[in-house]
Write a protein that holds these residues in place. Structure first.
Motif, PDB file in Angstrom:
ATOM      1  N   ILE A 138     -47.714  72.787 -27.778  1.00 52.31           N
ATOM      2  CA  ILE A 138     -48.869  73.682 -27.867  1.00 52.31           C
ATOM      3  C   ILE A 138     -48.694  74.901 -26.962  1.00 52.31           C
ATOM      4  O   ILE A 138     -48.950  76.046 -27.366  1.00 52.31           O
ATOM      5  CB  ILE A 138     -50.161  72.925 -27.496  1.00 52.31           C
ATOM      6  N   ALA A 139     -48.242  74.672 -25.723  1.00 54.61           N
ATOM      7  CA  ALA A 139     -48.065  75.787 -24.782  1.00 54.61           C
ATOM      8  C   ALA A 139     -46.931  76.709 -25.209  1.00 54.61           C
ATOM      9  O   ALA A 139     -47.055  77.933 -25.132  1.00 54.61           O
ATOM     10  CB  ALA A 139     -47.802  75.245 -23.381  1.00 54.61           C
ATOM     11  N   GLY A 140     -45.819  76.122 -25.668  1.00 53.87           N
ATOM     12  CA  GLY A 140     -44.690  76.941 -26.067  1.00 53.87           C
ATOM     13  C   GLY A 140     -44.988  77.835 -27.256  1.00 53.87           C
ATOM     14  O   GLY A 140     -44.445  78.929 -27.385  1.00 53.87           O
ATOM     15  N   ASP A 141     -45.885  77.392 -28.119  1.00 50.64           N
ATOM     16  CA  ASP A 141     -46.211  78.164 -29.318  1.00 50.64           C
ATOM     17  C   ASP A 141     -47.360  79.136 -29.087  1.00 50.64           C
ATOM     18  O   ASP A 141     -47.674  79.934 -29.965  1.00 50.64           O
ATOM     19  CB  ASP A 141     -46.581  77.194 -30.450  1.00 50.64           C
ATOM     20  N   SER A 142     -47.986  79.106 -27.918  1.00 48.93           N
ATOM     21  CA  SER A 142     -49.219  79.866 -27.709  1.00 48.93           C
ATOM     22  C   SER A 142     -49.029  81.375 -27.868  1.00 48.93           C
ATOM     23  O   SER A 142     -49.782  82.024 -28.598  1.00 48.93           O
ATOM     24  CB  SER A 142     -49.792  79.546 -26.323  1.00 48.93           C
ATOM     25  N   ILE A 143     -48.024  81.934 -27.212  1.00 46.02           N
ATOM     26  CA  ILE A 143     -47.757  83.373 -27.311  1.00 46.02           C
ATOM     27  C   ILE A 143     -46.658  83.659 -28.320  1.00 46.02           C
ATOM     28  O   ILE A 143     -46.790  84.531 -29.170  1.00 46.02           O
ATOM     29  CB  ILE A 143     -47.366  83.950 -25.939  1.00 46.02           C
ATOM     30  N   ALA A 144     -45.564  82.899 -28.239  1.00 49.86           N
ATOM     31  CA  ALA A 144     -44.427  83.146 -29.129  1.00 49.86           C
ATOM     32  C   ALA A 144     -44.810  82.934 -30.583  1.00 49.86           C
ATOM     33  O   ALA A 144     -44.329  83.644 -31.480  1.00 49.86           O
ATOM     34  CB  ALA A 144     -43.269  82.226 -28.749  1.00 49.86           C
ATOM     35  N   GLY A 145     -45.677  81.949 -30.851  1.00 51.19           N
ATOM     36  CA  GLY A 145     -46.099  81.709 -32.230  1.00 51.19           C
ATOM     37  C   GLY A 145     -46.876  82.885 -32.796  1.00 51.19           C
ATOM     38  O   GLY A 145     -46.712  83.252 -33.970  1.00 51.19           O
ATOM     39  N   GLU A 146     -47.717  83.509 -31.968  1.00 52.19           N
ATOM     40  CA  GLU A 146     -48.469  84.688 -32.417  1.00 52.19           C
ATOM     41  C   GLU A 146     -47.510  85.855 -32.693  1.00 52.19           C
ATOM     42  O   GLU A 146     -47.672  86.585 -33.673  1.00 52.19           O
ATOM     43  CB  GLU A 146     -49.492  85.094 -31.356  1.00 52.19           C
ATOM     44  N   ALA A 147     -46.524  86.021 -31.810  1.00 57.00           N
ATOM     45  CA  ALA A 147     -45.560  87.099 -32.013  1.00 57.00           C
ATOM     46  C   ALA A 147     -44.730  86.866 -33.273  1.00 57.00           C
ATOM     47  O   ALA A 147     -44.450  87.804 -34.031  1.00 57.00           O
ATOM     48  CB  ALA A 147     -44.649  87.214 -30.790  1.00 57.00           C
ATOM     49  N   ASN A 148     -44.346  85.606 -33.496  1.00 56.76           N
ATOM     50  CA  ASN A 148     -43.547  85.290 -34.672  1.00 56.76           C
ATOM     51  C   ASN A 148     -44.338  85.502 -35.963  1.00 56.76           C
ATOM     52  O   ASN A 148     -43.783  85.927 -36.982  1.00 56.76           O
ATOM     53  CB  ASN A 148     -43.065  83.841 -34.584  1.00 56.76           C
ATOM     54  N   ALA A 149     -45.642  85.213 -35.910  1.00 59.91           N
ATOM     55  CA  ALA A 149     -46.476  85.379 -37.105  1.00 59.91           C
ATOM     56  C   ALA A 149     -46.939  86.818 -37.292  1.00 59.91           C
ATOM     57  O   ALA A 149     -47.537  87.141 -38.325  1.00 59.91           O
ATOM     58  CB  ALA A 149     -47.688  84.452 -37.008  1.00 59.91           C
ATOM     59  N   THR A 241     -43.808  83.449 -23.262  1.00 62.30           N
ATOM     60  CA  THR A 241     -43.827  84.909 -23.115  1.00 62.30           C
ATOM     61  C   THR A 241     -42.431  85.521 -23.131  1.00 62.30           C
ATOM     62  O   THR A 241     -42.301  86.747 -23.171  1.00 62.30           O
ATOM     63  CB  THR A 241     -44.517  85.303 -21.794  1.00 62.30           C
ATOM     64  N   LEU A 242     -41.397  84.682 -23.112  1.00 62.91           N
ATOM     65  CA  LEU A 242     -40.024  85.191 -23.035  1.00 62.91           C
ATOM     66  C   LEU A 242     -39.392  85.421 -24.394  1.00 62.91           C
ATOM     67  O   LEU A 242     -38.327  86.047 -24.472  1.00 62.91           O
ATOM     68  CB  LEU A 242     -39.148  84.213 -22.240  1.00 62.91           C
ATOM     69  N   THR A 243     -40.003  84.924 -25.452  1.00 60.25           N
ATOM     70  CA  THR A 243     -39.383  84.985 -26.765  1.00 60.25           C
ATOM     71  C   THR A 243     -40.440  85.223 -27.818  1.00 60.25           C
ATOM     72  O   THR A 243     -41.636  85.025 -27.580  1.00 60.25           O
ATOM     73  CB  THR A 243     -38.630  83.674 -27.065  1.00 60.25           C
ATOM     74  N   SER A 244     -39.992  85.654 -28.986  1.00 60.82           N
ATOM     75  CA  SER A 244     -40.888  85.846 -30.129  1.00 60.82           C
ATOM     76  C   SER A 244     -40.737  84.735 -31.152  1.00 60.82           C
ATOM     77  O   SER A 244     -41.290  84.828 -32.248  1.00 60.82           O
ATOM     78  CB  SER A 244     -40.617  87.208 -30.794  1.00 60.82           C
ATOM     79  N   SER A 245     -40.006  83.707 -30.808  1.00 64.68           N
ATOM     80  CA  SER A 245     -39.803  82.568 -31.707  1.00 64.68           C
ATOM     81  C   SER A 245     -40.571  81.368 -31.176  1.00 64.68           C
ATOM     82  O   SER A 245     -40.275  80.865 -30.082  1.00 64.68           O
ATOM     83  CB  SER A 245     -38.310  82.236 -31.826  1.00 64.68           C
ATOM     84  N   ARG A 318     -44.836  88.829 -16.876  1.00 64.74           N
ATOM     85  CA  ARG A 318     -44.014  89.084 -18.062  1.00 64.74           C
ATOM     86  C   ARG A 318     -44.862  89.616 -19.211  1.00 64.74           C
ATOM     87  O   ARG A 318     -44.504  90.596 -19.876  1.00 64.74           O
ATOM     88  CB  ARG A 318     -43.311  87.781 -18.470  1.00 64.74           C
ATOM     89  N   PHE A 319     -46.004  88.994 -19.449  1.00 61.35           N
ATOM     90  CA  PHE A 319     -46.806  89.344 -20.618  1.00 61.35           C
ATOM     91  C   PHE A 319     -47.459  90.711 -20.482  1.00 61.35           C
ATOM     92  O   PHE A 319     -47.572  91.455 -21.457  1.00 61.35           O
ATOM     93  CB  PHE A 319     -47.870  88.279 -20.847  1.00 61.35           C
ATOM     94  N   THR A 320     -47.888  91.068 -19.281  1.00 59.99           N
ATOM     95  CA  THR A 320     -48.559  92.358 -19.094  1.00 59.99           C
ATOM     96  C   THR A 320     -47.603  93.540 -19.116  1.00 59.99           C
ATOM     97  O   THR A 320     -48.051  94.676 -19.249  1.00 59.99           O
ATOM     98  CB  THR A 320     -49.348  92.355 -17.772  1.00 59.99           C
ATOM     99  N   THR A 321     -46.312  93.286 -18.967  1.00 56.58           N
ATOM    100  CA  THR A 321     -45.329  94.378 -19.002  1.00 56.58           C
ATOM    101  C   THR A 321     -44.457  94.314 -20.240  1.00 56.58           C
ATOM    102  O   THR A 321     -43.567  95.152 -20.406  1.00 56.58           O
ATOM    103  CB  THR A 321     -44.429  94.312 -17.757  1.00 56.58           C
ATOM    104  N   ARG A 322     -44.708  93.371 -21.097  1.00 55.45           N
ATOM    105  CA  ARG A 322     -43.868  93.172 -22.281  1.00 55.45           C
ATOM    106  C   ARG A 322     -44.197  94.198 -23.349  1.00 55.45           C
ATOM    107  O   ARG A 322     -45.357  94.560 -23.560  1.00 55.45           O
ATOM    108  CB  ARG A 322     -44.086  91.766 -22.822  1.00 55.45           C
ATOM    109  N   ASP A 323     -43.162  94.679 -24.035  1.00 58.57           N
ATOM    110  CA  ASP A 323     -43.342  95.586 -25.149  1.00 58.57           C
ATOM    111  C   ASP A 323     -43.655  94.770 -26.403  1.00 58.57           C
ATOM    112  O   ASP A 323     -42.789  94.097 -26.948  1.00 58.57           O
ATOM    113  CB  ASP A 323     -42.080  96.426 -25.363  1.00 58.57           C
TER     114      ASP A 323
END
Length: 326
Positions: A138-149, A241-245, A318-323
């Motif tokens: 659940i935690a691993g997909d929280s940000i990366a899952g949104e970016a991937n989708a 926050t480190l990946t988009s996958s 990481r998240f606040t400075t991420r492009d």
């Protein structure tokens, strides 16, 4: 224009002013509410709305429901296995070693005497792997899952802000920790009540406590187990926050979890092991002592708070400075 005409016009204007109904004195405009107060109210409203949306999205996913279903099935399997093993009248305590001092699976030797011990046994069985794995997913997909989708950028278009969105994600993961732990505990209590007798129980220290006190300790143990997962939740959020996958983030989090568990069993690393987030997980067994031993419990909760602070801060940085491009 003659002087007489000017005088006549002035007199006419004065007469009109005298005949006009006097206007009431204007009241001073009401002082508007401070802008900062309205902004704070709107911010809190939006924050709770965002958290509610995240909770609904998370708990409606089939993956989440499947994870909760697996967690609920573990106590059922353990209870049935103990029932079958002890159907011939044996105590079922052969495998009760597992961690001296009453740690973890040692509770299994008491399940046949009191079904409430199935709650402690199920939490001890699921805590080393099943519960952390579910939290890692659940935690691993929280940000990366949104970016991937491709939905992360649209979430940030709304007036949420990156910090608030990250906090809502972490709060959602923590609520899932609590729900997952309670699912295991309630499932174990139900199965224990159906398959084994209930009543007063004997603590690890050998003293007797009432069933109500035992239920209260079971609830406290469930809360401690949920709090023990805050470090894993923060670690998974940082990895996310480190990946988009989403798959890569989930696999990395679970892989780190397994690696730490293995390292925690190597005797040569005894100097480092007290700093692993999983080292004091089974300290919840001390809540079944009379009196309660608080030393390892405090170390566990303090260590989880440290991991949450470190990896939560890293995730924020990481998240606040991420492009964000997706």
């Amino acid at each position: 224009m003659s002087r007489a005409d000017t005088v006549d016009d002035r007199n006419q204007n004065q007469n009109q002013n005298q005949n006009r109904t006097p206007e009431p004195p204007s009241t001073p405009p009401s002082t508007p509410a401070p802008a900062s107060a309205s902004v704070r109210t709107a911010n809190w409203t939006w924050t709770f709305g965002l958290l509610r949306s995240e909770l609904l999205t998370t708990f409606r996913r089939w993956r989440t429901l499947a994870l909760l279903g697996v967690l609920a099935a573990v106590p059922v399997l353990v209870g049935i296995a103990v029932k079958i093993e002890t159907s011939d009248g044996s105590s079922g305590g052969r495998g009760g070693g597992g961690g001296g001092g009453g740690e973890g699976p040692a509770f299994i030797s008491q399940v046949t005497n009191n079904g409430l011990f199935l709650v402690f046994t199920a939490l001890a069985v699921t805590l080393p792997f099943f519960l952390p794995m579910a939290i890692g997913v659940i935690a691993g997909d929280s940000i990366a899952g949104e970016a991937n989708a491709g939905t992360l950028r649209y979430l940030l278009v709304a007036p949420a802000g990156r910090t608030r969105l990250l906090l809502a994600k972490y709060a959602t993961v923590m609520i899932f920790c609590l729900v997952a732990t309670l699912v295991v505990a309630v499932s174990a209590l139900t199965v224990g009540a159906l398959l084994f007798p209930l009543g007063d129980l004997t603590t690890i220290s050998g003293t007797r406590i009432g069933f109500g006190d035992g239920l209260l300790r079971a609830l406290l143990i469930a809360l401690v187990v949920a709090a023990s997962l805050t470090g894993v939740a923060a670690l998974g959020l940082f990895v996310s926050t480190l990946t988009s996958s989403g798959i890569a983030a989930m696999a990395t989090t679970v892989g780190l979890l397994i690696t730490v568990q293995i390292l925690d069993q190597i005797p040569q690393l005894h100097a480092l092991q007290p700093y692993f987030f999983s080292h004091h997980w089974l300290s919840f067994a001390d809540l079944m002592r009379e009196p309660v031993y608080w030393d390892d419990l405090e170390k566990n909760l303090g260590l989880q708070a440290l991991y949450a602070a470190v990896f939560g801060s890293a995730a924020w940085a990481r998240f606040t400075t991420r492009d964000i491009t997706a």
